[in-house]
Motif scaffolding. Structure first.
Motif, PDB file in Angstrom:
ATOM      1  N   VAL A   1       3.939 -16.545   4.484  1.00 15.14           N
ATOM      2  CA  VAL A   1       3.337 -16.572   3.149  1.00 15.14           C
ATOM      3  C   VAL A   1       2.086 -17.437   3.058  1.00 15.14           C
ATOM      4  CG1 VAL A   1       5.531 -16.066   2.032  1.00 15.14           C
ATOM      5  CG2 VAL A   1       4.774 -18.433   2.216  1.00 15.14           C
ATOM      6  N   GLY A   2       1.933 -18.370   3.973  1.00 12.14           N
ATOM      7  CA  GLY A   2       0.737 -19.219   3.971  1.00 12.14           C
ATOM      8  C   GLY A   2       0.519 -19.932   2.649  1.00 12.14           C
ATOM      9  N   VAL A   3      -0.732 -19.908   2.184  1.00 14.26           N
ATOM     10  CA  VAL A   3      -1.085 -20.638   0.962  1.00 14.26           C
ATOM     11  C   VAL A   3      -0.471 -20.021  -0.289  1.00 14.26           C
ATOM     12  CG1 VAL A   3      -3.207 -21.582   1.915  1.00 14.26           C
ATOM     13  CG2 VAL A   3      -3.275 -19.399   0.692  1.00 14.26           C
ATOM     14  N   ASP A   4       0.043 -18.791  -0.174  1.00 13.49           N
ATOM     15  CA  ASP A   4       0.687 -18.175  -1.335  1.00 13.49           C
ATOM     16  C   ASP A   4       1.956 -18.903  -1.758  1.00 13.49           C
ATOM     17  OD1 ASP A   4      -1.287 -16.298  -1.564  1.00 13.49           O
ATOM     18  OD2 ASP A   4      -0.193 -14.725  -0.485  1.00 13.49           O
ATOM     19  N   ILE A   5       2.384 -19.850  -0.956  1.00 13.08           N
ATOM     20  CA  ILE A   5       3.542 -20.661  -1.331  1.00 13.08           C
ATOM     21  C   ILE A   5       3.293 -21.364  -2.671  1.00 13.08           C
ATOM     22  CG2 ILE A   5       2.879 -22.781  -0.125  1.00 13.08           C
ATOM     23  CD1 ILE A   5       5.872 -23.025   0.687  1.00 13.08           C
ATOM     24  N   ALA A   6       2.042 -21.585  -2.992  1.00 15.37           N
ATOM     25  CA  ALA A   6       1.677 -22.250  -4.251  1.00 15.37           C
ATOM     26  C   ALA A   6       2.077 -21.429  -5.474  1.00 15.37           C
ATOM     27  CB  ALA A   6       0.177 -22.531  -4.287  1.00 15.37           C
ATOM     28  N   TYR A   7       2.306 -20.138  -5.288  1.00 14.62           N
ATOM     29  CA  TYR A   7       2.617 -19.261  -6.427  1.00 14.62           C
ATOM     30  C   TYR A   7       4.103 -19.002  -6.617  1.00 14.62           C
ATOM     31  CZ  TYR A   7      -2.344 -18.545  -5.883  1.00 14.62           C
ATOM     32  OH  TYR A   7      -3.687 -18.752  -5.762  1.00 14.62           O
ATOM     33  N   LEU A   8       4.932 -19.664  -5.824  1.00 17.94           N
ATOM     34  CA  LEU A   8       6.368 -19.467  -5.971  1.00 17.94           C
ATOM     35  C   LEU A   8       6.874 -20.104  -7.255  1.00 17.94           C
ATOM     36  CD1 LEU A   8       7.581 -20.116  -2.333  1.00 17.94           C
ATOM     37  CD2 LEU A   8       7.592 -17.946  -3.549  1.00 17.94           C
ATOM     38  N   ASP A   9       7.798 -19.426  -7.898  1.00 18.60           N
ATOM     39  CA  ASP A   9       8.403 -19.912  -9.130  1.00 18.60           C
ATOM     40  C   ASP A   9       9.526 -20.899  -8.779  1.00 18.60           C
ATOM     41  OD1 ASP A   9       9.623 -20.292 -11.592  1.00 18.60           O
ATOM     42  OD2 ASP A   9      10.272 -18.206 -11.809  1.00 18.60           O
ATOM     43  N   PRO A  10       9.430 -22.143  -9.250  1.00 20.96           N
ATOM     44  CA  PRO A  10      10.487 -23.126  -8.941  1.00 20.96           C
ATOM     45  C   PRO A  10      11.885 -22.674  -9.353  1.00 20.96           C
ATOM     46  CG  PRO A  10       8.566 -24.228  -9.859  1.00 20.96           C
ATOM     47  CD  PRO A  10       8.330 -22.744  -9.989  1.00 20.96           C
ATOM     48  N   VAL A  11      11.993 -21.946 -10.455  1.00 25.32           N
ATOM     49  CA  VAL A  11      13.306 -21.459 -10.886  1.00 25.32           C
ATOM     50  C   VAL A  11      13.867 -20.492  -9.847  1.00 25.32           C
ATOM     51  CG1 VAL A  11      14.544 -20.138 -12.658  1.00 25.32           C
ATOM     52  CG2 VAL A  11      12.817 -21.819 -13.336  1.00 25.32           C
ATOM     53  N   LEU A  12      13.023 -19.629  -9.298  1.00 26.80           N
ATOM     54  CA  LEU A  12      13.447 -18.711  -8.244  1.00 26.80           C
ATOM     55  C   LEU A  12      13.942 -19.487  -7.029  1.00 26.80           C
ATOM     56  CD1 LEU A  12      13.512 -15.841  -6.860  1.00 26.80           C
ATOM     57  CD2 LEU A  12      11.194 -16.377  -6.102  1.00 26.80           C
ATOM     58  N   LEU A  13      13.226 -20.537  -6.655  1.00 29.36           N
ATOM     59  CA  LEU A  13      13.630 -21.360  -5.508  1.00 29.36           C
ATOM     60  C   LEU A  13      14.980 -22.018  -5.753  1.00 29.36           C
ATOM     61  CD1 LEU A  13      10.220 -23.036  -4.642  1.00 29.36           C
ATOM     62  CD2 LEU A  13      11.376 -21.215  -3.377  1.00 29.36           C
ATOM     63  N   ILE A  14      15.167 -22.572  -6.931  1.00 29.69           N
ATOM     64  CA  ILE A  14      16.438 -23.228  -7.261  1.00 29.69           C
ATOM     65  C   ILE A  14      17.581 -22.226  -7.165  1.00 29.69           C
ATOM     66  CG2 ILE A  14      17.770 -24.311  -9.118  1.00 29.69           C
ATOM     67  CD1 ILE A  14      15.046 -25.601 -10.001  1.00 29.69           C
ATOM     68  N   GLU A  15      17.395 -21.061  -7.758  1.00 31.06           N
ATOM     69  CA  GLU A  15      18.438 -20.036  -7.728  1.00 31.06           C
ATOM     70  C   GLU A  15      18.714 -19.555  -6.307  1.00 31.06           C
ATOM     71  OE1 GLU A  15      16.952 -17.080 -10.432  1.00 31.06           O
ATOM     72  OE2 GLU A  15      17.563 -18.221 -12.197  1.00 31.06           O
ATOM     73  N   ALA A  16      17.657 -19.366  -5.517  1.00 30.02           N
ATOM     74  CA  ALA A  16      17.819 -18.880  -4.149  1.00 30.02           C
ATOM     75  C   ALA A  16      18.567 -19.904  -3.294  1.00 30.02           C
ATOM     76  CB  ALA A  16      16.453 -18.564  -3.541  1.00 30.02           C
ATOM     77  N   PHE A  17      18.160 -21.168  -3.376  1.00 35.24           N
ATOM     78  CA  PHE A  17      18.834 -22.188  -2.580  1.00 35.24           C
ATOM     79  C   PHE A  17      20.266 -22.396  -3.039  1.00 35.24           C
ATOM     80  CE2 PHE A  17      14.474 -23.540  -1.382  1.00 35.24           C
ATOM     81  CZ  PHE A  17      14.640 -23.424  -0.013  1.00 35.24           C
ATOM     82  N   LYS A  18      20.498 -22.328  -4.331  1.00 27.98           N
ATOM     83  CA  LYS A  18      21.868 -22.453  -4.831  1.00 27.98           C
ATOM     84  C   LYS A  18      22.741 -21.344  -4.244  1.00 27.98           C
ATOM     85  CE  LYS A  18      24.588 -22.760  -9.018  1.00 27.98           C
ATOM     86  NZ  LYS A  18      24.642 -22.700 -10.470  1.00 27.98           N
ATOM     87  N   LYS A  19      22.235 -20.134  -4.222  1.00 31.17           N
ATOM     88  CA  LYS A  19      22.977 -18.995  -3.658  1.00 31.17           C
ATOM     89  C   LYS A  19      23.217 -19.184  -2.167  1.00 31.17           C
ATOM     90  CE  LYS A  19      24.086 -14.396  -3.512  1.00 31.17           C
ATOM     91  NZ  LYS A  19      25.303 -14.459  -2.743  1.00 31.17           N
ATOM     92  N   ILE A  20      22.183 -19.599  -1.446  1.00 32.31           N
ATOM     93  CA  ILE A  20      22.328 -19.815  -0.006  1.00 32.31           C
ATOM     94  C   ILE A  20      23.418 -20.841   0.278  1.00 32.31           C
ATOM     95  CG2 ILE A  20      21.201 -20.854   2.016  1.00 32.31           C
ATOM     96  CD1 ILE A  20      18.580 -19.521   0.978  1.00 32.31           C
ATOM     97  N   PHE A  21      23.364 -21.970  -0.413  1.00 27.99           N
ATOM     98  CA  PHE A  21      24.336 -23.030  -0.141  1.00 27.99           C
ATOM     99  C   PHE A  21      25.738 -22.640  -0.598  1.00 27.99           C
ATOM    100  CE2 PHE A  21      20.424 -25.723   0.028  1.00 27.99           C
ATOM    101  CZ  PHE A  21      20.538 -26.024   1.372  1.00 27.99           C
ATOM    102  N   GLU A  22      25.856 -21.864  -1.671  1.00 32.28           N
ATOM    103  CA  GLU A  22      27.172 -21.371  -2.075  1.00 32.28           C
ATOM    104  C   GLU A  22      27.740 -20.429  -1.020  1.00 32.28           C
ATOM    105  OE1 GLU A  22      26.438 -19.659  -5.931  1.00 32.28           O
ATOM    106  OE2 GLU A  22      26.657 -21.598  -6.957  1.00 32.28           O
ATOM    107  N   ASP A  23      26.885 -19.558  -0.462  1.00 31.61           N
ATOM    108  CA  ASP A  23      27.331 -18.649   0.597  1.00 31.61           C
ATOM    109  C   ASP A  23      27.776 -19.415   1.838  1.00 31.61           C
ATOM    110  OD1 ASP A  23      26.829 -16.458  -0.989  1.00 31.61           O
ATOM    111  OD2 ASP A  23      25.010 -15.833   0.067  1.00 31.61           O
ATOM    112  N   ILE A  24      27.000 -20.413   2.215  1.00 31.63           N
ATOM    113  CA  ILE A  24      27.364 -21.220   3.378  1.00 31.63           C
ATOM    114  C   ILE A  24      28.693 -21.923   3.130  1.00 31.63           C
ATOM    115  CG2 ILE A  24      26.756 -23.267   4.737  1.00 31.63           C
ATOM    116  CD1 ILE A  24      23.791 -22.413   4.359  1.00 31.63           C
ATOM    117  N   GLU A  25      28.848 -22.464   1.934  1.00 28.40           N
ATOM    118  CA  GLU A  25      30.089 -23.164   1.601  1.00 28.40           C
ATOM    119  C   GLU A  25      31.286 -22.222   1.661  1.00 28.40           C
ATOM    120  OE1 GLU A  25      31.991 -25.901  -1.974  1.00 28.40           O
ATOM    121  OE2 GLU A  25      30.036 -24.975  -2.257  1.00 28.40           O
ATOM    122  N   SER A  26      31.129 -21.019   1.125  1.00 29.93           N
ATOM    123  CA  SER A  26      32.272 -20.109   1.072  1.00 29.93           C
ATOM    124  C   SER A  26      32.582 -19.460   2.420  1.00 29.93           C
ATOM    125  CB  SER A  26      32.042 -19.022   0.020  1.00 29.93           C
ATOM    126  OG  SER A  26      31.004 -18.147   0.427  1.00 29.93           O
TER     127      SER A  26
END
Length: 169
Positions: free
Chosen positions: A107-132
């Motif tokens: 993604v390069g410099v386009d990382i600047a356009y990521l929505d923080p809410v999307l990141l929070i939701e994505a990481f929450k899902k990832i860690f829940e999957d890892i936990e389960s």
């Protein structure tokens, strides 16, 4: 750039973690000093926190002990000996960093356009999957007994990065 780590005077997490990892690996200070290309006394000062704590030395320690340098750093930042030591074998922080590096390359410099809410939701899902799915101690012990496979080290991470850079040119 000064690669010396400055985590505050009197920090004990890194020295404790390094000693614990060395002991778990059944290594003497002399053997580890040799692996790191240091004199035994220099290594002892490093492990005790009396010597300079530089990033290159920390990465060299991680390579020599097959541990996770990012786990050590995060353990120090969060003042958690458990985080620093218990990520030694799984390489959880290193795997996250490697995945992040892959993502940045895409993604390069386009990382600047990521929505923080999307990141929070994505990481929450990832860690829940890892936990389960991933916290199966019996399965881990069985794999450990069968023999460790798929070693992940700093050399592996750097080799992947260099391979990608060569294909870009």
């Amino acid at each position: 750039m000064d690669p010396t780590l400055e985590f505050g005077a009197g920090s004990t997490i890194l020295p404790q973690a390094m000693k614990e990892i060395r002991n778990r690996r059944l290594l003497t200070t002399a053997v580890l000093a040799e692996r790191m290309g240091m004199k035994p006394r220099t290594y002892e000062d490093f492990e005790s926190g009396r010597g300079p704590m530089s990033l290159p030395r920390l990465f060299l320690f991680a390579e020599a002990t097959d541990s996770d340098p990012f786990g050590l750093i995060l353990g120090e930042i969060f003042q958690s000996l458990e985080l620093a030591v218990e990520t030694t074998d799984t390489k959880f922080p290193m795997i996250m960093i490697m995945s992040f590096m892959d993502f940045i390359e895409k993604v390069g410099v386009d990382i600047a356009y990521l929505d923080p809410v999307l990141l929070i939701e994505a990481f929450k899902k990832i860690f829940e999957d890892i936990e389960s799915k991933g916290l199966d101690r019996d399965k881990f012990i069985r794999r450990w007994i069968e023999g460790r496979k798929g070693r992940i080290s700093m050399q592996d991470m750097l080799a992947r990065l260099m391979k990608r850079r060569k294909t870009e040119y």
